[in-house]
Design an enzyme around this catalytic site. Structure first.
Site, PDB file in Angstrom:
ATOM      1  N   ASP A   1      -3.764   2.669  -5.346  1.00  0.00           N
ATOM      2  CA  ASP A   1      -2.536   2.656  -4.528  1.00  0.00           C
ATOM      3  C   ASP A   1      -2.361   1.370  -3.717  1.00  0.00           C
ATOM      4  O   ASP A   1      -1.606   1.333  -2.759  1.00  0.00           O
ATOM      5  CB  ASP A   1      -2.535   3.859  -3.575  1.00  0.00           C
ATOM      6  N   GLU A   2      -3.049   0.295  -4.108  1.00  0.00           N
ATOM      7  CA  GLU A   2      -3.057  -0.909  -3.279  1.00  0.00           C
ATOM      8  C   GLU A   2      -2.926  -2.161  -4.141  1.00  0.00           C
ATOM      9  O   GLU A   2      -3.589  -2.294  -5.167  1.00  0.00           O
ATOM     10  CB  GLU A   2      -4.368  -0.943  -2.488  1.00  0.00           C
TER      11      GLU A   2
ATOM     12  N   ASP B   1       0.851  -1.189   0.000  1.00  0.00           N
ATOM     13  CA  ASP B   1       0.000   0.000   0.000  1.00  0.00           C
ATOM     14  C   ASP B   1       0.889   1.242   0.000  1.00  0.00           C
ATOM     15  O   ASP B   1       1.767   1.388   0.854  1.00  0.00           O
ATOM     16  CB  ASP B   1      -0.893  -0.015   1.244  1.00  0.00           C
TER      17      ASP B   1
END
Length: 405
Positions: free
Chosen positions: A105-106, A11
């Site tokens: 973003d993960e 993350d």
């Protein structure tokens, strides 16, 4: 194989803020808020310096500025964030056998079996360092035998760090943490658990599985398994989209029917084009409206499979007319297409005509060459911030920090 899995959850830390700091190093070390700048805006991302004041994402911007008056507020730029995300994705894609991108973003990464050749923890660590070096973005990861434990571990590793949870130590690791750390446990479920006197994961671990199932149904059973470190869900590289949608929250509540109608047409037109671009058809259209008193209404209608404006827009407008009957100020409107299937438009012998179909094809070609809004319905010209991303490329949609206008 399930007993020896190695799943990494990565993350990017305060992703939007980190991107802005790469572009302007004067923001480093200062409290930064990114999101809608109006009173109706919400915080899309905030720096750790701002979090010390109690600010968090999804908080109303008005409240965030009251808690942290000295914060620097930025509208954000979804295009820039998408490009940075792509840079990170490219590094991961080159380095691992299987990954799943669940948001901008993960990432989940399956390194099962890699310990025979390299060492899963070493590989994950070197991948993290490579991302930091090549993109300049801070990133954290958790490594364990399943997705749930890895995701929780990443939260504990932040900021800009890493944690490895060895096989067999999942329950002791989870035990002291708040039940709110469990994925799926939102505010409503957390309140229900607190009402039962359950605040720590350890308490859930000690409860009989049947009791959790009796109290919270299937959700309770899932929570019990996750609290016990049990999660056999696989890392899936590609998810077939079942629906696409868009919403608009107005800076100022409105009763301007012409304005509402224009934005609804722009929404439906844009989503229909995305269907055609992705070679998809929809069989169910849903319209949503929220009034100034926060009363929210939705209505849906089944249609023959289609992706054509002349079939879809009249249905959306008809749903709007049916729901807009209170003559109150409108706060939000939304359009959703669901029951998606693969395929092109099936010509209707009686309703379609050659001129209409050729016109649609010509318009789509112009959009492909010059952009989604190169040619649009005149009624929707004022809807300038309709999302322009392609939902069928395998990439998740960007979190748009600047949707309101």
């Amino acid at each position: 194989m399930l007993d020896n899995r190695a799943i990494v959850h990565m993350d990017l830390d305060t992703f939007f803020v980190s991107c802005e700091r790469l572009l302007d190093n004067r923001l480093i070390g200062k409290p930064v808020l990114i999101g809608g700048t109006s009173d109706r805006g919400v915080v899309a991302s905030c720096s750790y310096e701002a979090r010390k004041f109690g600010v968090h994402s999804a908080m109303p911007m008005r409240m965030a500025k009251m808690l942290c008056p000295e914060a620097i507020v930025l509208r954000g730029n979804s295009g820039i964030y998408t490009n940075f995300s792509k840079d990170v994705t490219d590094v991961i894609k080159e380095s691992v056998p299987l990954y799943e991108k669940t948001s901008i973003d993960e990432f989940y990464i399956d390194l099962t079996g890699m310990d025979k050749f390299f060492g899963c923890h070493k590989l994950a660590s070197e991948l993290r360092q490579r991302i930091i070096k090549e993109t300049g973005l801070p990133i954290s990861f958790g490594l364990s035998s399943n997705k749930t434990v890895s995701k929780i571990a990443t939260g504990e590793a932040k900021p800009n760090n890493q944690i490895r949870i060895l096989k067999g130590t999942e329950k002791p690791f989870l035990a002291p943490l708040s039940v709110k750390k469990i994925p799926m446990v939102g505010d409503v479920t957390y309140k229900s658990l607190c009402d039962l006197g359950i605040k720590r994961i350890k308490t859930v671990q000690e409860m009989p599985m049947q009791l959790m199932h009796r109290v919270l149904g299937k959700n309770g059973l899932s929570i019990w398994k996750k609290a016990s470190g049990i999660d056999n869900s696989p890392v899936v590289q590609y998810h077939e989209r079942k629906s696409i949608s868009t919403e608009r929250t107005f800076n100022k509540d409105t009763t301007d029917v012409i304005k509402l109608r224009g934005i609804i047409i722009a929404m439906a037109e844009n989503l229909a084009y995305q269907l055609r671009r992705g070679n998809k058809l929809t069989a169910c259209i849903t319209f949503k409206i929220r009034y100034s008193d926060f009363q929210t209404y939705t209505q849906q209608q089944r249609i023959p499979y289609s992706a054509m404006d002349h079939n879809i827009i009249p249905v959306v407008l008809d749903l709007f007319r049916k729901l807009y009957n209170r003559r109150l100020l409108v706060r939000l409107i939304g359009v959703k297409f669901s029951h998606l299937v693969e395929g092109g438009h099936q010509i209707n012998l009686f309703d379609d005509n050659e001129k209409q179909l050729l016109l649609s094809q010509a318009i789509d070609k112009m959009r492909e060459r010059y952009g989604d809004r190169a040619i649009i319905n005149a009624a929707g010209m004022d809807a300038k911030s309709i999302s322009r991303w392609n939902p069928f490329t395998g990439e998740p949609p960007p979190l748009l920090a600047n949707r309101r206008r």
